[in-house]
Design an enzyme around this catalytic site. Sequence first.
Site, mmCIF file in Angstrom:
data_model
loop_
_atom_site.group_PDB
_atom_site.id
_atom_site.type_symbol
_atom_site.label_atom_id
_atom_site.label_comp_id
_atom_site.label_asym_id
_atom_site.label_seq_id
_atom_site.Cartn_x
_atom_site.Cartn_y
_atom_site.Cartn_z
ATOM 1 N N ASP A 49 62.945 67.503 77.978
ATOM 2 C CA ASP A 49 61.725 66.789 78.411
ATOM 3 C C ASP A 49 60.461 67.614 78.161
ATOM 4 O OD1 ASP A 49 62.351 68.490 80.587
ATOM 5 O OD2 ASP A 49 62.243 66.897 82.108
ATOM 6 N N ASP A 61 62.942 63.854 86.059
ATOM 7 C CA ASP A 61 63.483 63.504 87.373
ATOM 8 C C ASP A 61 62.625 62.447 88.078
ATOM 9 O OD1 ASP A 61 64.955 65.714 86.584
ATOM 10 O OD2 ASP A 61 63.850 67.083 87.893
HETATM 11 C C1 GLA Z 1 65.279 70.007 85.864
HETATM 12 C C2 GLA Z 1 63.827 69.615 85.587
HETATM 13 C C3 GLA Z 1 63.769 68.505 84.550
HETATM 14 C C4 GLA Z 1 64.564 68.864 83.305
HETATM 15 C C5 GLA Z 1 65.960 69.347 83.682
HETATM 16 C C6 GLA Z 1 66.757 69.833 82.510
HETATM 17 O O1 GLA Z 1 65.954 68.945 86.453
HETATM 18 O O2 GLA Z 1 63.204 69.191 86.756
HETATM 19 O O3 GLA Z 1 62.424 68.219 84.246
HETATM 20 O O4 GLA Z 1 63.877 69.819 82.548
HETATM 21 O O5 GLA Z 1 65.924 70.373 84.651
HETATM 22 O O6 GLA Z 1 67.031 68.801 81.624
#
Ligand code: GLA
Length: 385
Positions: free
Chosen positions: A43, A178
């Site tokens: 992301d 997320d």
């Molecule tokens: C955490 C971060 C997300 C993403 C994941 C890995 O959950 O909050 O933004 O980077 O790690 O995919």
Amino acid sequence: MQVDHVPPGDPLEIADALASRLTDPVGVFAAPGRVNLIGEHTDYNGGLCLPIALPHATYAAAARRADDRLTVTSVQREDRFESRLDDIAPGAVTGWASYVAGVAWALREAGHDLPGMDLVIDGRVPVGGGLSSSAALVCSAALAMIAAAGEDVPPDDLVSPTMRAESEIAGAPTGGMDQTVSLLGTTEHALLIDFRDHTTRQVGWDPEAAGLTLLVIDTRAAHALVDGGYAARRADCEAAAAQLGLETLRAATPADVDRLDDDRLRRRATHVVTEIARVEQVVEALAVGDWAGVGTVFAASHASMRDDFEISCPELDVVVETAVAQGALGARMTGGGFGGSAIALVRSDGADRIVDSVGAAFGERGWPAPGVLPAPASPGAHRVR
Ligand code: GLA
């Protein structure tokens, strides 16, 4: 018992109990945790990811106050947060309440006129499981605060403030996956998020209809996003992109990656570039019902995170190896890494055997029992009452 089953709870019962703690609540709102099917650490590299919303959610109820204060209490905690809205600023709030206070700050920064309010929270997403309990918290709080303000705001408009709450007030850097899926997830669909332009597309995800189950297995191994590992990986990715003269690794080709001199940066970039391609492969496999193909891509993703991105740990590897040895179509760690949860795509009639085997493997090593969550793709943030 060698495995803890973690039920999501009954939403209406949870909401009614929460509402009864307030006088004149404006409503009770739920926002889910998530598991990412594929597309890890992509992301913040402008890439693709494919998460689903979990049935496990955080619930927030709000009531307006006559003054300019925000109070926050939680069913799970003894302490209580209270502050004037104007006093909430970067650096001014610490601890769990900073996530909720951060939402008030970010919404006001975005121009929303919030009243003073009392918020009560019930978090049903396992904390520390890598299942985005923090995104569930900020997104449920955002819906409750917007309702208290008497506004009607489309969920897309809450992605940015909820991200800012986590990164600028709570001090947890996140890439946006997320909060986006917690706000926009839907039943029986995964959310394909393209971080080049922040667009989303719903992709059918209904393994049950094919006789399959997605198991989410929380290793209960330490996981904390505010720790250094996540930031270090992010810094490596930014350094790799900068050396290639690119804004993000999204624009990198495999040939570009080969040009990186530094072995560590080359492996980090290899993960990101191949992982973005794997998201596309899973979307293509799902379009034709090729579940075996989905499982194969999951396995490749786990190997990439273990060997090139180096964010797995013994507990995650044991879940993945045990599940695959017992017949899973595929398995991989999910989320930020360094602990947290793994997912396994399994035949529904073999799920119990796989869960038991994972529990036994943990028991043999003297590790605490893992948690197992049912994970049908579930609705994003919404009003419950
Ligand atoms: C955490 C971060 C997300 C993403 C994941 C890995 O959950 O909050 O933004 O980077 O790690 O995919």
